[in-house]
Motif scaffolding. Sequence first.
Motif, PDB file in Angstrom:
ATOM      1  N   UNK A  42       2.644   4.996  -8.148  1.00  0.00           N
ATOM      2  CA  UNK A  42       1.757   4.122  -7.352  1.00  0.00           C
ATOM      3  C   UNK A  42       2.143   2.783  -7.357  1.00  0.00           C
ATOM      4  N   UNK A  43       2.917   2.246  -8.283  1.00  0.00           N
ATOM      5  CA  UNK A  43       3.213   1.072  -8.421  1.00  0.00           C
ATOM      6  C   UNK A  43       4.318   0.588  -7.838  1.00  0.00           C
ATOM      7  N   UNK A  44       4.510   0.842  -6.395  1.00  0.00           N
ATOM      8  CA  UNK A  44       5.948   0.402  -5.608  1.00  0.00           C
ATOM      9  C   UNK A  44       5.274  -0.392  -4.355  1.00  0.00           C
ATOM     10  N   UNK A  45       6.424  -0.961  -3.963  1.00  0.00           N
ATOM     11  CA  UNK A  45       6.015  -2.010  -2.497  1.00  0.00           C
ATOM     12  C   UNK A  45       7.375  -1.829  -1.611  1.00  0.00           C
ATOM     13  N   UNK A  46       6.905  -2.092  -0.542  1.00  0.00           N
ATOM     14  CA  UNK A  46       8.194  -1.897   0.455  1.00  0.00           C
ATOM     15  C   UNK A  46       8.454  -3.322   1.215  1.00  0.00           C
ATOM     16  N   UNK A  47       9.660  -3.863   1.224  1.00  0.00           N
ATOM     17  CA  UNK A  47      10.077  -5.088   1.920  1.00  0.00           C
ATOM     18  C   UNK A  47      11.071  -4.678   3.136  1.00  0.00           C
ATOM     19  N   UNK A  48      11.009  -5.328   4.142  1.00  0.00           N
ATOM     20  CA  UNK A  48      11.939  -4.985   5.235  1.00  0.00           C
ATOM     21  C   UNK A  48      12.124  -6.440   5.998  1.00  0.00           C
ATOM     22  N   UNK A  49      13.426  -6.511   6.152  1.00  0.00           N
ATOM     23  CA  UNK A  49      13.761  -7.514   7.148  1.00  0.00           C
ATOM     24  C   UNK A  49      13.973  -7.002   8.299  1.00  0.00           C
ATOM     25  N   UNK A  96       0.788  -1.367  -0.010  1.00  0.00           N
ATOM     26  CA  UNK A  96       0.058  -0.158   0.161  1.00  0.00           C
ATOM     27  C   UNK A  96       0.769   1.272  -0.081  1.00  0.00           C
ATOM     28  N   UNK A  97       2.064   1.307  -0.870  1.00  0.00           N
ATOM     29  CA  UNK A  97       2.946   2.441  -0.774  1.00  0.00           C
ATOM     30  C   UNK A  97       2.754   3.090  -1.995  1.00  0.00           C
ATOM     31  N   UNK A  98       3.044   4.456  -2.025  1.00  0.00           N
ATOM     32  CA  UNK A  98       3.073   5.393  -3.249  1.00  0.00           C
ATOM     33  C   UNK A  98       4.328   6.152  -2.907  1.00  0.00           C
ATOM     34  N   UNK A  99       5.089   6.417  -4.242  1.00  0.00           N
ATOM     35  CA  UNK A  99       6.277   7.564  -3.900  1.00  0.00           C
ATOM     36  C   UNK A  99       5.773   8.788  -4.749  1.00  0.00           C
ATOM     37  N   UNK A 100       6.562   9.892  -4.017  1.00  0.00           N
ATOM     38  CA  UNK A 100       6.326  11.336  -4.623  1.00  0.00           C
ATOM     39  C   UNK A 100       7.730  11.929  -4.622  1.00  0.00           C
ATOM     40  N   UNK A 101       8.047  12.636  -5.698  1.00  0.00           N
ATOM     41  CA  UNK A 101       9.235  13.332  -5.896  1.00  0.00           C
ATOM     42  C   UNK A 101       9.269  14.647  -6.120  1.00  0.00           C
ATOM     43  N   UNK A 102       9.849  15.460  -5.627  1.00  0.00           N
ATOM     44  CA  UNK A 102       9.919  16.939  -5.944  1.00  0.00           C
ATOM     45  C   UNK A 102      11.416  17.121  -6.433  1.00  0.00           C
ATOM     46  N   UNK A 118       9.754  10.998  -0.857  1.00  0.00           N
ATOM     47  CA  UNK A 118       9.105  10.382   0.154  1.00  0.00           C
ATOM     48  C   UNK A 118       8.078   9.537  -0.205  1.00  0.00           C
ATOM     49  N   UNK A 119       7.661   8.575   0.685  1.00  0.00           N
ATOM     50  CA  UNK A 119       6.549   7.898   0.466  1.00  0.00           C
ATOM     51  C   UNK A 119       5.241   8.029   1.516  1.00  0.00           C
ATOM     52  N   UNK A 120       4.222   7.576   0.690  1.00  0.00           N
ATOM     53  CA  UNK A 120       2.929   8.059   1.628  1.00  0.00           C
ATOM     54  C   UNK A 120       2.053   6.769   1.369  1.00  0.00           C
ATOM     55  N   UNK A 121       0.868   6.509   2.228  1.00  0.00           N
ATOM     56  CA  UNK A 121       0.076   5.255   1.748  1.00  0.00           C
ATOM     57  C   UNK A 121      -0.707   5.662   0.609  1.00  0.00           C
ATOM     58  N   UNK A 122      -0.924   4.432  -0.091  1.00  0.00           N
ATOM     59  CA  UNK A 122      -1.469   4.704  -1.724  1.00  0.00           C
ATOM     60  C   UNK A 122      -2.825   5.363  -1.572  1.00  0.00           C
ATOM     61  N   UNK A 123      -3.724   5.092  -0.623  1.00  0.00           N
ATOM     62  CA  UNK A 123      -4.758   5.970  -0.285  1.00  0.00           C
ATOM     63  C   UNK A 123      -4.495   7.523  -0.600  1.00  0.00           C
TER      64      UNK A 123
END
Length: 407
Positions: A337-344, A260-266, A307-312
């Motif tokens: 909007x087509x990104x995802x986050x993976x964490x170990x 449920x992640x989305x990325x924005x760049x300025x 930065x990233x925000x919730x996709x909603x």
Amino acid sequence: MSLIVQKYGGTSVGSADRIREVAKKIIDYRNQGHDLVVVVSAMSGETNRLIDLAKQLTDNPRGRELDVLLSTGEQVTIALLSMTIAQMGMSAVSYTGSQVRILTDNAHNKARIMEIDDNKIRHDLSQGKVVVVAGFQGCDENGNITTLGRGGSDTTAVALAAALKADECQIYTDVDGVYTTDPRVVPEARRLDSITFEEMLEMASLGAKVLQIRSVEFASKYNVPLRVLSSFTEGGGTLIAAEDPSMEQALISGIAFNRDEAKLTILGVPDHPGIASQILGPIAAENIEVDMIIQNTGHDSTTDFTFTVHRNDYQAALAILKRTAEELGAREVNGDEKIAKISVVGVGMRSHAGIASTMFGSLAKENINISMISTSEIKISVVIDEKYLELGVRTLHKAFNLEQTPS
């Protein structure tokens, strides 16, 4: 004799037959000599039904009245369960949140617990009764019914366990514990016998949906041992507790992921003190939470900020960022909007080097590009293209040998 707080979720009490099975389980525990306080959710689907009913009548239901409505779901369950326990020959008494006096603030639909009066419960336990308490709800200082938000029954159970100084808080749900990752993505995922509060907090915040994060925070703060168990299968579940320094910790305990992640760049923002606040301030003002942040400084006295925000929240954040870009004279704004986050995640990271290199190298071998990286003492998160999410999770699960039980 030990004091145990048990919580049963909506699927566990979703029908008359399931309520009977829960009652049998409770009686078995009581016959083993345990004192029991039981917290229950509304029957599966009931809260959604009540919300839909309210929306048929008003587009914007008043928070106070919505709490009055939603709290009835748990009231039905506590009555039915107490009746069933009594029918089976054991004394039980039910209480709503306001009857126990679970005191909360007055933030309707997302209230926070401030205090619990445990006198009634202790008296009933001394009389040999099973005490059944409605989860998800309480009351403010003026006696108004409040609710704690989605998953609030977990928080109720942990808060009661803390107030009563219970030996353990058991969360019964439709899974039999916490796994190294989602078994639907990695069939070889292994159920963990134990995990620390820190690791569970990271897992919950990063996308693992076994427990509500507020309940884990509460358990960690008051050192309440939590155990996640299945209502439908036998087993020891997963114990969530404080870190035991006498035990050798696994290098990595689990892999969490979030679609449920989305990325924005300025791009091309003037590089001067306070620029991050100027960019993120308007975002925060609209109650949009920011997750990962990267800032790159160029050679032309400008900076790029991602930065990233919730996709909603993506469209709302994008509109705000475009207005900010005009005000600051930025070069460009783009998003994805087509990104995802993976964490170990693992407390073992503290004493082992090479986790990051193993993670990045394993993803690189599968030609999975990393666009953002975030680290803490016990976790490393990366942002990748959403289409590579499941491949990435499987790759990392294998790279860290999570299918094998640590020796």
